[in-house]
Write an enzyme that holds these catalytic residues in place. Sequence first.
Site, short mmCIF file in Angstrom:
data_model
loop_
_atom_site.label_atom_id
_atom_site.label_comp_id
_atom_site.label_asym_id
_atom_site.label_seq_id
_atom_site.Cartn_x
_atom_site.Cartn_y
_atom_site.Cartn_z
N CYS A 1 -16.53 1.34 -0.25
CA CYS A 1 -15.39 1.23 1.33
C CYS A 1 -14.76 0.81 2.22
O CYS A 1 -14.22 0.19 3.02
CB CYS A 1 -13.98 1.28 0.16
SG CYS A 1 -13.36 3.11 -0.29
N ARG B 1 0.76 -1.28 -0.23
CA ARG B 1 0.15 0.37 0.10
C ARG B 1 0.45 1.32 -0.33
O ARG B 1 1.46 1.20 0.89
CB ARG B 1 -0.40 0.21 1.17
CG ARG B 1 -1.91 1.41 0.90
CD ARG B 1 -2.46 1.15 2.58
NE ARG B 1 -3.88 0.68 1.92
CZ ARG B 1 -4.92 0.76 2.68
NH1 ARG B 1 -4.99 1.21 3.63
NH2 ARG B 1 -6.30 0.18 1.84
N GLN C 1 -9.96 -3.27 -3.29
CA GLN C 1 -11.38 -3.74 -2.83
C GLN C 1 -12.47 -3.89 -3.61
O GLN C 1 -13.63 -4.46 -3.32
CB GLN C 1 -11.27 -2.14 -1.94
CG GLN C 1 -12.33 -1.21 -1.64
CD GLN C 1 -13.17 -2.05 -0.87
OE1 GLN C 1 -12.52 -2.04 0.29
NE2 GLN C 1 -14.18 -2.56 -0.58
N ARG D 1 -13.88 -8.56 1.49
CA ARG D 1 -12.25 -7.83 1.34
C ARG D 1 -11.28 -9.62 1.60
O ARG D 1 -10.22 -10.14 1.18
CB ARG D 1 -11.95 -7.00 3.06
CG ARG D 1 -12.48 -5.31 1.85
CD ARG D 1 -12.15 -5.12 0.37
NE ARG D 1 -10.08 -5.16 0.64
CZ ARG D 1 -9.43 -4.07 1.18
NH1 ARG D 1 -10.04 -3.24 1.66
NH2 ARG D 1 -8.58 -3.91 0.96
N ASP E 1 -16.77 7.47 -2.00
CA ASP E 1 -16.42 7.04 -0.73
C ASP E 1 -16.03 8.12 -0.60
O ASP E 1 -16.16 9.74 -1.05
CB ASP E 1 -14.67 7.04 -1.98
CG ASP E 1 -13.49 6.80 -1.28
OD1 ASP E 1 -13.60 5.93 0.13
OD2 ASP E 1 -12.40 6.53 -2.03
N HIS F 1 -7.53 0.77 -6.72
CA HIS F 1 -7.78 -0.38 -5.60
C HIS F 1 -8.57 -1.30 -5.24
O HIS F 1 -9.33 -1.54 -5.63
CB HIS F 1 -8.22 0.03 -4.46
CG HIS F 1 -8.42 0.05 -2.49
ND1 HIS F 1 -7.31 -1.06 -2.38
CD2 HIS F 1 -8.97 0.35 -1.89
CE1 HIS F 1 -7.45 -1.39 -1.08
NE2 HIS F 1 -8.87 -0.82 -0.73
#
Length: 302
Positions: free
Chosen positions: A259, A102, A132, A287, A219, A129
């Site tokens: 998310c 990440r 996700q 996830r 988001d 991402h």
Amino acid sequence: MKHLLKMMDLSTEEIIDILNLADQLKYELKHNIPHPLLRGKTLGMIFQKASTRTRVSFETGMYQLGGYPLFLSSSDLQIGRGEPVQDTARVLSRYLDGIMIRTFEQKEVEDLAEYGSIPIINGLTDFSHPCQVLADLMTIREIKGSFDGLKMAYIGDGNNMANSLITGCLKAGMSVAAACPQNYHPAAEVLEFAQSTGRFTLTDDPHTAAQNADVLITDVWASMGQEGEAEKRRIAFKGYQINDSIVEAANKDAIVLHCLPAHREEEITSKVFEAHAKEIFEEAENRLHAQKAVMVKLMADQ
Ligand code: CP
Ligand code: NVA
């Protein structure tokens, strides 16, 4: 499939394969059926940004698969003191069977893949991402039964989530509408792909995007690394919120995903969040299953 760097790299068949395996691994976990498919394998997890879900789901997922996860905070690694990613990749490839990273720049993830010799998994960059979005697709299919004829509407910042959701949902066969303010559009390469499918619209009006939607997603307005722009963004994104009026514009049985972490009363109202908490926390759980599937696909035959 050698790495998971961004959604654009995955074919429709690869996405469906991952989702099918994720469903199977979820079933096995729920029924206490052991699945030590990565026995003896190690996964290094490099974090240059904070994480709750990604860290814990990769760590427990690796454990459930019979492997060993190593949490590597970039502030403790030489990479945090400037050791080039090219060298880090070549060294870690000699110890580990896979790396999840990440970080900020997509290029760093691509460089790890280029210079290393083990599978690299993108655990979030400023551009994408993918882990996700695989969990999001798994959740949509689980609740709706299939992707056929579905429309996903994304409302908010044209960020890493928007880039990956637009690409992933289109590749899964859905139609997609995105409502983003001017100056906060998704990446040009994502828009180019999206427009080529003939199943994509971009607007600055959240209500237009939400019409006939089966899935509503948003988001945060300020992503990790953009904390200094939070005030400016609060002004730019006013109105780009999933609230009762947006839910009303969508189809009656529309689901709402996020998310997480969520900022209540910014990109989503508390009321809508709680009304759709069942889906949102199933999405968070998924996830674990989706990433286990990714790790098995990438690392089992190494
Ligand atoms: N959604 C997500 O990636 O959460 P974390 O930042 O907690 O990992
Ligand atoms: N867009 C958000 C997603 C967090 C999971 C961020 O990058 O901070």
